[in-house]
Design a protein around this motif. Structure first.
Motif, PDB file in Angstrom:
ATOM      1  N   GLU A  99     -38.102 -20.997  12.237  1.00 18.51           N
ATOM      2  CA  GLU A  99     -39.241 -20.075  12.141  1.00 18.51           C
ATOM      3  C   GLU A  99     -40.367 -20.439  13.106  1.00 18.51           C
ATOM      4  O   GLU A  99     -41.025 -19.568  13.658  1.00 18.51           O
ATOM      5  N   CYS A 100     -40.595 -21.723  13.289  1.00 18.50           N
ATOM      6  CA  CYS A 100     -41.742 -22.201  14.085  1.00 18.50           C
ATOM      7  C   CYS A 100     -41.365 -22.544  15.520  1.00 18.50           C
ATOM      8  O   CYS A 100     -42.197 -23.068  16.261  1.00 18.50           O
ATOM      9  N   HIS A 101     -40.136 -22.273  15.892  1.00 17.02           N
ATOM     10  CA  HIS A 101     -39.672 -22.569  17.255  1.00 17.02           C
ATOM     11  C   HIS A 101     -39.880 -24.048  17.587  1.00 17.02           C
ATOM     12  O   HIS A 101     -40.397 -24.392  18.640  1.00 17.02           O
ATOM     13  N   GLY A 102     -39.446 -24.898  16.666  1.00 12.67           N
ATOM     14  CA  GLY A 102     -39.653 -26.333  16.795  1.00 12.67           C
ATOM     15  C   GLY A 102     -38.629 -27.036  17.667  1.00 12.67           C
ATOM     16  O   GLY A 102     -38.617 -28.252  17.725  1.00 12.67           O
ATOM     17  N   LEU A 103     -37.763 -26.282  18.321  1.00 13.90           N
ATOM     18  CA  LEU A 103     -36.770 -26.925  19.172  1.00 13.90           C
ATOM     19  C   LEU A 103     -36.647 -26.155  20.472  1.00 13.90           C
ATOM     20  O   LEU A 103     -36.934 -24.970  20.538  1.00 13.90           O
ATOM     21  N   GLN A 104     -36.242 -26.871  21.479  1.00 14.44           N
ATOM     22  CA  GLN A 104     -35.919 -26.214  22.741  1.00 14.44           C
ATOM     23  C   GLN A 104     -34.491 -26.594  23.113  1.00 14.44           C
ATOM     24  O   GLN A 104     -33.572 -25.866  22.799  1.00 14.44           O
ATOM     25  N   CYS A 105     -34.287 -27.754  23.727  1.00 12.04           N
ATOM     26  CA  CYS A 105     -32.909 -28.107  24.096  1.00 12.04           C
ATOM     27  C   CYS A 105     -32.100 -28.498  22.867  1.00 12.04           C
ATOM     28  O   CYS A 105     -30.888 -28.363  22.854  1.00 12.04           O
ATOM     29  N   GLY A 106     -32.765 -28.998  21.827  1.00 15.73           N
ATOM     30  CA  GLY A 106     -32.095 -29.341  20.580  1.00 15.73           C
ATOM     31  C   GLY A 106     -31.558 -30.748  20.485  1.00 15.73           C
ATOM     32  O   GLY A 106     -31.100 -31.163  19.422  1.00 15.73           O
ATOM     33  N   PHE A 107     -31.613 -31.523  21.566  1.00 16.74           N
ATOM     34  CA  PHE A 107     -31.026 -32.859  21.524  1.00 16.74           C
ATOM     35  C   PHE A 107     -31.713 -33.761  20.506  1.00 16.74           C
ATOM     36  O   PHE A 107     -31.059 -34.483  19.762  1.00 16.74           O
ATOM     37  N   CYS A 108     -33.024 -33.710  20.441  1.00 26.26           N
ATOM     38  CA  CYS A 108     -33.771 -34.585  19.533  1.00 26.26           C
ATOM     39  C   CYS A 108     -33.844 -34.028  18.109  1.00 26.26           C
ATOM     40  O   CYS A 108     -34.213 -34.744  17.181  1.00 26.26           O
ATOM     41  N   THR A 109     -33.499 -32.772  17.943  1.00 19.56           N
ATOM     42  CA  THR A 109     -33.710 -32.069  16.674  1.00 19.56           C
ATOM     43  C   THR A 109     -33.066 -32.744  15.462  1.00 19.56           C
ATOM     44  O   THR A 109     -33.733 -32.871  14.428  1.00 19.56           O
ATOM     45  N   PRO A 110     -31.819 -33.213  15.513  1.00 18.90           N
ATOM     46  CA  PRO A 110     -31.250 -33.845  14.310  1.00 18.90           C
ATOM     47  C   PRO A 110     -32.080 -35.021  13.807  1.00 18.90           C
ATOM     48  O   PRO A 110     -32.270 -35.172  12.603  1.00 18.90           O
ATOM     49  N   GLY A 111     -32.581 -35.838  14.716  1.00 16.76           N
ATOM     50  CA  GLY A 111     -33.411 -36.972  14.315  1.00 16.76           C
ATOM     51  C   GLY A 111     -34.719 -36.529  13.699  1.00 16.76           C
ATOM     52  O   GLY A 111     -35.194 -37.116  12.720  1.00 16.76           O
ATOM     53  N   PHE A 112     -35.331 -35.478  14.265  1.00 17.95           N
ATOM     54  CA  PHE A 112     -36.552 -34.946  13.675  1.00 17.95           C
ATOM     55  C   PHE A 112     -36.279 -34.392  12.278  1.00 17.95           C
ATOM     56  O   PHE A 112     -37.044 -34.627  11.345  1.00 17.95           O
ATOM     57  N   LEU A 113     -35.190 -33.652  12.115  1.00 13.57           N
ATOM     58  CA  LEU A 113     -34.893 -33.026  10.831  1.00 13.57           C
ATOM     59  C   LEU A 113     -34.695 -34.064   9.727  1.00 13.57           C
ATOM     60  O   LEU A 113     -35.212 -33.902   8.614  1.00 13.57           O
ATOM     61  N   THR A 114     -33.968 -35.136  10.030  1.00 20.21           N
ATOM     62  CA  THR A 114     -33.754 -36.160   9.008  1.00 20.21           C
ATOM     63  C   THR A 114     -35.043 -36.934   8.734  1.00 20.21           C
ATOM     64  O   THR A 114     -35.370 -37.216   7.577  1.00 20.21           O
ATOM     65  N   CYS A 142     -39.121 -31.875  25.570  1.00 17.71           N
ATOM     66  CA  CYS A 142     -39.245 -30.453  25.889  1.00 17.71           C
ATOM     67  C   CYS A 142     -40.437 -29.743  25.251  1.00 17.71           C
ATOM     68  O   CYS A 142     -41.018 -28.869  25.873  1.00 17.71           O
ATOM     69  N   THR A 143     -40.763 -30.051  24.001  1.00 17.47           N
ATOM     70  CA  THR A 143     -41.610 -29.138  23.230  1.00 17.47           C
ATOM     71  C   THR A 143     -43.102 -29.375  23.313  1.00 17.47           C
ATOM     72  O   THR A 143     -43.863 -28.446  23.090  1.00 17.47           O
ATOM     73  N   GLY A 144     -43.554 -30.572  23.534  1.00 18.82           N
ATOM     74  CA  GLY A 144     -44.981 -30.847  23.441  1.00 18.82           C
ATOM     75  C   GLY A 144     -45.437 -31.076  22.008  1.00 18.82           C
ATOM     76  O   GLY A 144     -46.621 -31.256  21.768  1.00 18.82           O
ATOM     77  N   TYR A 145     -44.526 -31.026  21.054  1.00 19.75           N
ATOM     78  CA  TYR A 145     -44.734 -31.406  19.649  1.00 19.75           C
ATOM     79  C   TYR A 145     -45.527 -30.403  18.790  1.00 19.75           C
ATOM     80  O   TYR A 145     -45.432 -30.464  17.578  1.00 19.75           O
ATOM     81  N   ASN A 147     -45.198 -27.243  18.029  1.00 15.44           N
ATOM     82  CA  ASN A 147     -44.366 -26.443  17.129  1.00 15.44           C
ATOM     83  C   ASN A 147     -43.585 -27.306  16.137  1.00 15.44           C
ATOM     84  O   ASN A 147     -43.251 -26.845  15.048  1.00 15.44           O
ATOM     85  N   ILE A 148     -43.325 -28.538  16.502  1.00 14.21           N
ATOM     86  CA  ILE A 148     -42.666 -29.443  15.553  1.00 14.21           C
ATOM     87  C   ILE A 148     -43.624 -29.761  14.413  1.00 14.21           C
ATOM     88  O   ILE A 148     -43.240 -29.765  13.245  1.00 14.21           O
ATOM     89  N   VAL A 149     -44.889 -30.001  14.737  1.00 15.14           N
ATOM     90  CA  VAL A 149     -45.897 -30.253  13.694  1.00 15.14           C
ATOM     91  C   VAL A 149     -46.043 -29.013  12.812  1.00 15.14           C
ATOM     92  O   VAL A 149     -46.106 -29.119  11.582  1.00 15.14           O
ATOM     93  N   LYS A 150     -46.062 -27.835  13.430  1.00 14.57           N
ATOM     94  CA  LYS A 150     -46.110 -26.594  12.642  1.00 14.57           C
ATOM     95  C   LYS A 150     -44.897 -26.493  11.724  1.00 14.57           C
ATOM     96  O   LYS A 150     -45.007 -26.034  10.583  1.00 14.57           O
ATOM     97  N   ALA A 151     -43.747 -26.923  12.205  1.00 12.48           N
ATOM     98  CA  ALA A 151     -42.532 -26.882  11.391  1.00 12.48           C
ATOM     99  C   ALA A 151     -42.630 -27.830  10.203  1.00 12.48           C
ATOM    100  O   ALA A 151     -42.153 -27.515   9.106  1.00 12.48           O
ATOM    101  N   VAL A 152     -43.246 -28.995  10.391  1.00 11.46           N
ATOM    102  CA  VAL A 152     -43.453 -29.925   9.264  1.00 11.46           C
ATOM    103  C   VAL A 152     -44.309 -29.235   8.205  1.00 11.46           C
ATOM    104  O   VAL A 152     -43.985 -29.249   7.006  1.00 11.46           O
ATOM    105  N   GLU A 153     -45.399 -28.615   8.645  1.00 15.42           N
ATOM    106  CA  GLU A 153     -46.305 -27.944   7.715  1.00 15.42           C
ATOM    107  C   GLU A 153     -45.615 -26.762   7.029  1.00 15.42           C
ATOM    108  O   GLU A 153     -45.775 -26.560   5.815  1.00 15.42           O
ATOM    109  N   ARG A 154     -44.808 -26.015   7.779  1.00 16.05           N
ATOM    110  CA  ARG A 154     -44.093 -24.880   7.193  1.00 16.05           C
ATOM    111  C   ARG A 154     -43.024 -25.354   6.208  1.00 16.05           C
ATOM    112  O   ARG A 154     -42.852 -24.763   5.137  1.00 16.05           O
TER     113      ARG A 154
END
Length: 165
Positions: A99-114, A142-145, A147-154
């Motif tokens: 929803e928050c567009h917290g990923l771009q290339c997706g490589f780091c995403t699994p680590g962020f999600l866990t 990639c992201t500048g963080y 949207n990742i912070v927004k994703a944490v809040e969401r």
């Protein structure tokens, strides 16, 4: 005892018990990826710095590239594949990332999600600064963080059942 000797271990990964025979120096990340075919756990730096390999070990985030598989004997491991809901739909942190567009290339995403999953369990209603601190140990190129912070809040909103004001 030779370096190539195999050790029998039993680990519960994403709710499924696995019995593996692994060399003493097999990394947990390699056991997950190569022995169990769970390729969602990514290996980026192999030094525990980037966080892409983060999994939950008995509910706590750990860098699986720094841990030997034999050290996980008897443990419960949750990988990114284990974060979905029982019906296979996205879990709240995954949904928030989408929803928050917290990923771009997706490589780091699994680590962020866990990492975020464990962080929200410990602090279900983080402030903006606490959300930033929650992800401070994970790197993204990639992201500048923002949207990742927004994703944490969401994700906190989704987990609590409350909607934004």
């Amino acid at each position: 005892m030779s370096a190539d000797e195999l050790h029998e271990i039993t680990i519960n990964v994403n709710g499924v018990v696995h019995e593996l025979e692994v060399p003493a120096r097999r990394l947990l990340s390699d056991a997950l990826r190569h022995d169990l075919g769970l390729t969602g756990t990514h290996v980026g730096c192999e030094h525990g710095v980037c966080g892409a390999c983060t999994v939950l070990l008995d509910g706590r985030p750990v860098r699986s590239c720094l841990m030997f598989a034999v050290s996980a004997q008897g443990a419960e491991v949750t990988t990114v594949e284990g974060l979905t809901r029982p019906d296979g739909s996205l879990g709240p942190v995954q949904q928030a990332f989408a929803e928050c567009h917290g990923l771009q290339c997706g490589f780091c995403t699994p680590g962020f999600l866990t990492t975020i999953t464990a962080g929200l369990r410990d602090n279900p209603r983080p402030t903006h600064d606490e959300a930033r601190d929650m992800i401070a140990g994970n790197l993204c190129r990639c992201t500048g963080y923002q949207n990742i912070v927004k994703a944490v809040e969401r994700a906190a909103e989704l987990q609590s059942g409350r909607e934004p004001a």
